[in-house]
Write an enzyme that holds these catalytic residues in place. Structure first.
Site, PDB file in Angstrom:
ATOM      1  N   GLY A   1       0.986  -1.112   0.095  1.00 11.24           N
ATOM      2  CA  GLY A   1      -0.201  -0.057   0.164  1.00 11.24           C
ATOM      3  C   GLY A   1       0.629   1.384  -0.025  1.00 11.24           C
ATOM      4  O   GLY A   1       2.269   1.125  -0.083  1.00 11.24           O
TER       5      GLY A   1
ATOM      6  N   GLY B   1       0.792   5.140   1.858  1.00  7.27           N
ATOM      7  CA  GLY B   1       0.421   5.939   2.655  1.00  7.27           C
ATOM      8  C   GLY B   1       0.922   7.518   2.523  1.00  7.27           C
ATOM      9  O   GLY B   1       1.547   7.660   1.698  1.00  7.27           O
TER      10      GLY B   1
ATOM     11  N   ASP C   1      -4.720  10.486  15.298  1.00  6.26           N
ATOM     12  CA  ASP C   1      -4.976   9.968  13.952  1.00  6.26           C
ATOM     13  C   ASP C   1      -5.400   8.705  13.817  1.00  6.26           C
ATOM     14  O   ASP C   1      -5.107   7.888  13.161  1.00  6.26           O
ATOM     15  CB  ASP C   1      -3.608  10.171  12.993  1.00  6.26           C
TER      16      ASP C   1
END
Ligand SMILES: *[C@@H]1O[C@H](CO)[C@@H](O)[C@H](O)[C@H]1NC(C)=O
Ligand SMILES: *[C@@H]1O[C@H](CO)[C@@H](O)[C@H](O)[C@H]1NC(C)=O
Ligand SMILES: *[C@@H]1O[C@H](CO)[C@@H](O)[C@H](O)[C@H]1NC(C)=O
Ligand SMILES: *[C@@H]1O[C@H](CO)[C@@H](O)[C@H](O)[C@H]1NC(C)=O
Ligand SMILES: *[C@@H]1O[C@H](CO)[C@@H](O)[C@H](O)[C@H]1NC(C)=O
Ligand SMILES: *[C@@H]1O[C@H](CO)[C@@H](O)[C@H](O)[C@H]1NC(C)=O
Length: 675
Positions: free
Chosen positions: A364, A366, A482
């Site tokens: 992935g 980010g 977060d």
């Protein structure tokens, strides 16, 4: 002889550079420096009244600015109600020619409208800046430093240590002048010699917007100078721009010296300033010490890897120094010092483990880098987070994460196995989570049906326990800041593990709330008091937890949930159904299918708890220990939730109010405590 030649040729080169740069100034007063255009904010659409108001505002700003008498600064708003737009423009303090100022504002406004469709944006040009927002922001200082790309082009200085000292002295002097000397009106410039021999000078400039207080201006400048030091104190120039203040230095006179007083400062040296014999001894001893430290350091480097470019070693050195600095030792005072060398792995190992970061191993991408899958020689599977190369901002996050996670051990937190710091490579190594992250499960139409109620309930419980550990049970009190489904990972048994501590902050035992000038986080999961005023506490994490809980239960995203005008957000949608007595309609039908009849009560209870977590007023939200207790009990009475945040009108629309006092009323939840 040779030495002399070298010096004079160096001087010629310097002169040429200086000349080139001055030419650059003359022709480049309208250069774009940076923009702020968040794509996670609401976007406006064309030919709405918001856009019309914005267009009008932009035109007003450029004419207002020259009408304002004393200095080229103006704030104005247009429109009413939800479509009201607030705008602010400022020309740099040394610009006295109104034509130049007006033209810059006009150009910047047009540029900003072309580049950005966000309802909150800003643009910085060399000599002016323009900002607009749907929120009223005047007089409200928020620090969000930006690092323009042009900094990377600046050359390195030859003597960074003394350069940095002189630079810091200069920037602090001008900051105090700008903030506290009323005659300067929030703008100051000065210059200082950093090399006696070459007569070379550093020119510094600082500026605040004129709507904030003196102390807000000074603290904004302090934050900016800290970042300037981190990015550029070893370079021949640097600039940091922010909402309310900008700082810049260069080796040439980049501002209009004929309109701004730029005194020549004298760096305070030990008396006399003449070289005395003991100074030579000291310097020689110092050099020997530094050289031997360097040799030891290089040997260590060489052992890790045969050859490496020495050019990039500064980043690593500063980071290592920071890791060992008193500040970080203080953080870990309750426990032992982190032995960072245990955590360090070599780049070669990680390259081998990930097939040289091959695309096939990519998991992935980010905010701060790319994540790869890898296999260590011992067969252990790992997740490798490679922070983007040039991301200087990532350095802070990196430091934070390594220090924090190394100290934390809990079943519901992802485990850090190590890190790599070589040259500009900053890599974090975690245990591999075979089921990736929560968002890839709950929002995926194919994978979601695999989650039955029992699993969901387990994930919610695990998440709650992980957070409780962060907030209360680990010796450090940690606010994640977060929390979102992307940061909740799932292992092979679908146990939830919290990850990504890059933005987490540590609290001392009796501190309950903190204020940050730098708001970080993700829109849709941020509590209102944090998004609006930068106030964060454990209750802001509770809010994010509540949002995630609702997302798990409903299978819908809070962000981009625009089904009806009546319910613009998931929170509002859930709140409306709850009040109509239809709480079960919040729940994803797929999930209900997997429930036993006896479990409907528990599902409904979870919706209730989630709504308690997302209440507007942080005082009304439960703590994580309350939540864990409530989740574990089927009988304990729950208070009625009050209206959640962001449930009316726009996703964010709150006028700044007096700051909230969170510490007052915990009694609301005093009967809900563990055991
Ligand atoms: C600008 O200030 C000067 C002196 O302070 C004053 O005489 C003049 O009238 C002012 N002009 C405007 C448009 O306010
Ligand atoms: C901005 O300009 C308008 C119109 O000239 C003026 O009324 C207002 O006071 C100005 N604001 C500031 C802060 O100078
Ligand atoms: C620089 O300052 C002088 C003197 O005040 C002024 O005449 C000139 O217009 C200024 N230049 C700019 C670009 O503002
Ligand atoms: C202001 O700048 C414009 C354009 O750069 C120039 O034509 C004009 O002469 C300048 N005015 C003053 C007073 O310096
Ligand atoms: C900045 O330096 C100047 C010149 O040395 C000095 O006069 C002034 O007081 C200093 N300002 C502050 C705020 O330290
Ligand atoms: C602009 O900001 C100043 C200072 O905060 C404030 O007094 C003034 O009312 C603002 N102007 C407008 C038009 O809101």
């Amino acid at each position: 002889m040779m030495e002399k030649d070298r010096i004079s040729s160096a001087m010629i080169i310097m002169l040429i550079i200086l000349m080139l740069k001055s030419v650059n100034f003359v022709s480049g007063t309208e250069n774009l420096i940076d923009t702020y255009c968040p794509d996670n904010f609401p976007l406006y659409t064309s030919s709405t009244s918001f856009q019309k108001n914005l267009k009008l505002l932009m035109e007003t700003l450029s004419s207002n600015i020259v009408a304002s008498n004393t200095s080229f600064f103006n704030n104005t708003s247009t429109g009413e109600g939800l479509d009201k737009v607030y705008g602010q423009a400022l020309c740099r303090g040394d610009i006295t020619n109104s034509t130049v100022c007006k033209e810059c504002i006009e150009k910047a406004s047009k540029d900003l409208m072309n580049r950005c469709k966000s309802e909150d944006a800003m643009i910085w040009y060399d000599v002016c800046q323009v900002r607009y927002s749907f929120q009223m922001f005047f007089s409200n200082a928020v620090y969000t430093g930006k690092y323009p790309k042009q900094n990377d082009l600046e050359k390195r200085v030859s003597d960074p240590t003394s350069f940095q000292q002189v630079l810091t002295y200069l920037m602090n002097n001008v900051s105090n002048e700008a903030a506290f000397n009323p005659a300067k009106n929030m703008f100051a410039t000065a210059d200082i010699e950093f090399s006696k021999k070459k007569k070379a000078r550093i020119y510094g400039l600082v500026e605040c917007t004129k709507d904030i207080s003196e102390t807000d201006c000074r603290s904004c400048l302090s934050s900016a100078i800290t970042e300037l030091n981190a990015c550029c104190s070893y370079r021949e120039g640097g600039i940091i721009v922010s909402r309310n203040c900008n700082v810049r230095f260069d080796l040439f006179e980049f501002f209009n010296a004929s309109s701004s007083v730029a005194p020549l400062l004298i760096f305070p040296t030990s008396k006399g300033g003449k070289w005395k014999p003991w100074m030579f001894v000291l310097t020689i001893c110092g050099s020997i010490l530094i050289i031997s430290v360097l040799i030891v350091f290089c040997i260590a480097c060489l052992r890790q890897k045969k050859a490496r470019e020495g050019d990039e070693e500064r980043t690593e050195r500063t980071l290592l120094q920071e890791l060992a600095s008193p500040k970080n030792v203080a953080i870990t005072q309750e426990g032992e010092l982190i032995s960072s060398d245990q955590l360090f792995m070599t780049l070669a190992t990680i390259k081998a483990a990930t097939g040289n970061f091959s695309d096939t191993n990519k998991l992935g991408h980010g905010g701060f880098g790319t994540v790869y899958k890898g296999v260590l020689p011992d067969g252990n599977e790992i997740a490798v987070k490679r922070l983007s190369r040039k991301s200087w901002q990532g350095l802070e996050e990196f430091k934070n994460e390594v220090i924090l996670i190394a100290k934390l051990q809990h079943k519901n937190l992802v485990k850090l196995l190590g890190c790599v710091l070589e040259g500009e490579e900053k890599i974090l190594i975690y245990e591999l989570m075979s089921n990736r992250s929560l968002d890839q499960f709950i929002f995926d139409p194919f994978r979601r049906p695999k989650l039955d109620w029992k699993t969901c309930y387990g994930i919610i419980g695990g998440l709650a326990k992980g957070l409780l550990y962060l907030h209360e049970e680990s010796r450090l009190k940690i606010i994640h800041r977060d929390l979102k489904p992307n940061n909740v990972l799932l292992d092979h048994e679908l146990v939830a593990k919290i990850s990504d501590f890059g933005m987490a902050r540590m609290f001392s035992e009796n501190q309950n709330t903190a204020n940050t000038k730098r708001i970080v986080g993700t829109h849709g999961y941020m509590a209102p008091e944090y998004a609006m005023e930068g106030l964060f506490s454990v209750k802001s994490d509770v809010f994010s937890f509540g949002v995630i809980m609702l997302e798990i239960i409903s299978g819908k995203r809070n962000n981009g949930f625009y089904t009806t005008k009546l319910a613009p957000t998931l929170l509002a949608h859930a709140w409306r159904l709850w009040n109509e007595g239809n709480g079960l309609e919040v729940v994803d039908p797929i999930l209900l299918v997997s429930c036993l009849d006896s479990e409907y009560e528990v599902v409904l209870r979870c919706v209730h708890i989630a709504l308690l977590c997302v209440q507007e007023d942080p005082q009304h939200r439960p703590t994580m220990s309350n939540v864990v207790v409530l989740l574990g009990s089927e009988s304990m009475a729950l208070p009625q939730p009050r209206q959640p945040a962001f449930s009316s009108g726009k996703a964010i629309h709150v006028e700044p109010t007096a700051s909230i006092n969170h510490s007052v009323n915990e009694s609301l939840w005093s009967n809900v405590t563990p055991r």
